[in-house]
Scaffold this motif. Structure first.
Motif, short mmCIF file in Angstrom:
data_model
loop_
_atom_site.label_atom_id
_atom_site.label_comp_id
_atom_site.label_asym_id
_atom_site.label_seq_id
_atom_site.Cartn_x
_atom_site.Cartn_y
_atom_site.Cartn_z
N LEU A 355 0.82 -1.22 0.00
CA LEU A 355 0.00 0.00 0.00
C LEU A 355 0.85 1.26 0.00
CD1 LEU A 355 -2.71 -1.01 2.63
CD2 LEU A 355 -3.02 -0.82 0.16
N GLY A 356 2.09 1.13 0.44
CA GLY A 356 2.99 2.27 0.51
C GLY A 356 4.25 1.87 1.23
N ALA A 357 5.36 2.42 0.79
CA ALA A 357 6.65 2.00 1.36
C ALA A 357 6.83 2.44 2.80
CB ALA A 357 7.79 2.56 0.50
N ASP A 358 6.22 3.55 3.18
CA ASP A 358 6.43 4.13 4.50
C ASP A 358 5.30 3.69 5.42
OD1 ASP A 358 7.37 5.55 6.62
OD2 ASP A 358 6.61 7.49 5.91
N ILE A 359 5.55 2.67 6.23
CA ILE A 359 4.52 2.20 7.16
C ILE A 359 5.09 2.17 8.57
CG2 ILE A 359 3.56 0.76 5.32
CD1 ILE A 359 4.40 -1.69 6.96
N THR A 360 4.17 2.20 9.54
CA THR A 360 4.54 2.04 10.94
C THR A 360 4.19 0.62 11.35
OG1 THR A 360 4.11 4.36 11.44
CG2 THR A 360 4.12 2.82 13.29
N VAL A 361 5.17 -0.11 11.88
CA VAL A 361 4.95 -1.48 12.33
C VAL A 361 4.98 -1.50 13.86
CG1 VAL A 361 5.78 -3.86 12.28
CG2 VAL A 361 5.96 -2.43 10.22
N ILE A 362 3.91 -1.96 14.47
CA ILE A 362 3.82 -2.01 15.94
C ILE A 362 4.38 -3.35 16.40
CG2 ILE A 362 2.26 -2.00 17.91
CD1 ILE A 362 0.47 -0.11 16.37
N PRO A 363 5.44 -3.33 17.20
CA PRO A 363 6.11 -4.58 17.60
C PRO A 363 5.16 -5.54 18.31
CG PRO A 363 7.47 -2.68 18.14
CD PRO A 363 6.14 -2.14 17.73
#
Length: 384
Positions: A355-363
């Protein structure tokens, strides 16, 4: 000397352990106050009430507290004891919403005056402990009624869209983290929660039209739209169809692509019923530890699945089975923030990156990140 020091060792030990588990540091005060009136009652409280009945693992501590609250509320005239046991129930991990549901249940069998007394005390005890008790109200859309939570005020509006099978309460532990910045609005999507029984959803555009209708009826010209799973796909569709309404999108653990499993899940519900969907759904949505603890998030999700209609569940899965957003994503005008859970089995980070290269991943977050990591998710939403 302890009130129960001269009781039979085994009964005293079992009762003391069970009582301490429920009452914590309040135990000694309760026993002393009871013994001041009747030593026999104090002894029996330890050896019989706790040592024999409450210590029995046939019912868990939280389940016993919920039953105790219901009985005290139905009896009436027990406000002090009711207040104490509501506190114990919160200590045992019951949510304010579950305890309020017990008060509402009491209204059916013991009448509204006693249920309203219970509801008042639940609100008071929750407030004293800093627990947030959120409530929704019925709200009419163009062809059905739903439940609407609206924090109100003049702040920029944010609409929250829940996952398939759940309802607005999925966001209940996220909302308190957002209201300092946003007027937070959440509804039950067509077919679920208070919107069960609505005309069946036809496609993703149908859901998006419901959100547009909601904003129009609230007099909101533009809002930030945040959605998880099915709710995230709806947010994307709204951004494509009505960019004038979407000031920004936050897409969480969602897909823009169809997979064969979606139609299979629709057919499974139709053929086998919703009880058979509990295990496959919850094992996709949560981590093994979440299921083992069986705290409010998993209890809530399980109850939602069990309460759903096979037809409405299947209709929602068939919406996802016909997804074809990928070719249209380049036409999105609103800014999009993307959030994924690190251990999400349904929409893993590698899928979300499409969906987009810049994502936030929640550990360490699974698919139902709003339920398992509400504070971390809220932080990521606000940072987007």
């Amino acid at each position: 000397m302890s009130v129960f020091a001269d009781l039979p060792d085994q009964s005293a030990k079992i009762g003391a352990l069970a009582m301490r588990r429920v009452t914590g540091g309040a135990m000694d005060g309760i026993l002393s106050a009871t013994a001041a009136r009747s030593r026999r009652l104090a002894d029996n409280l330890v050896t019989h009430a706790f040592g024999s009945v409450i210590a029995d693992a046939a019912l868990g501590v939280a389940e016993r507290e919920l039953e105790t609250i219901a009985m005290l509320g139905a009896l009436g005239g027990c406000e002090a004891q009711l207040r104490t046991h509501i506190g114990f129930a919160l200590d045992c991990g019951l949510s304010p919403g579950e305890i309020m549901a017990s008060a509402e249940h009491v209204s059916v069998y013991a009448g509204y005056p006693r249920a309203l007394t219970m509801a008042r005390i639940v609100e008071e005890v929750a407030a004293e402990r800093g627990e947030i008790l959120l409530t929704a109200r019925p709200f009419a859309l163009r062809d059905h009624t739903t439940a609407l939570f609206d924090s109100g005020g003049e702040k920029p509006p944010m609409v929250l869209l829940h996952a398939l099978g759940l309802d607005w309460r999925m966001w209940s532990r996220v909302i308190p983290h957002l209201t300092a910045r946003y007027r937070v609005i959440a509804i039950d999507l067509r077919g679920f929660g208070a919107a069960a029984g609505a005309p069946h959803v036809a496609d993703l555009a149908h859901y998006a039209a419901d959100v547009a209708d909601l904003l129009e009826r609230l007099g909101i010209g533009r809002a930030h739209v945040t959605g998880l799973s099915l709710g995230g796909s709806i947010a994307l569709e709204l951004g494509l169809q009505r960019p004038d309404l979407a000031g920004g999108l936050t897409v969480i653990a969602a897909t823009a692509w169809s997979f064969p499993a979606f139609e299979e899940r629709a057919q499974a519900a139709e053929n086998d019923g919703l009880e058979a969907q509990i295990i496959p759904s919850l094992t996709r949505w949560f981590r093994p530890g979440d299921l083992a603890r069986n705290d409010w998030p998993t209890r809530y999700a399980r109850n939602c699945v069990r309460a759903a209609s096979p037809e409405e569940w299947a209709a929602a899965w068939r919406v996802l089975a016909t997804l074809a957003l990928e070719e249209r994503l380049d036409a999105l005008e609103p800014p999009v923030s993307i959030i994924a859970g690190e251990v999400d089995r349904s929409t893993p980070p590698e899928l979300m990156r499409r969906l987009g290269a810049d994502i936030t991943v929640i550990p360490d977050a699974p698919h139902m990140v709003a339920l398992t990591h509400p504070a971390e998710l809220a932080q990521a939403i606000l940072a987007g």
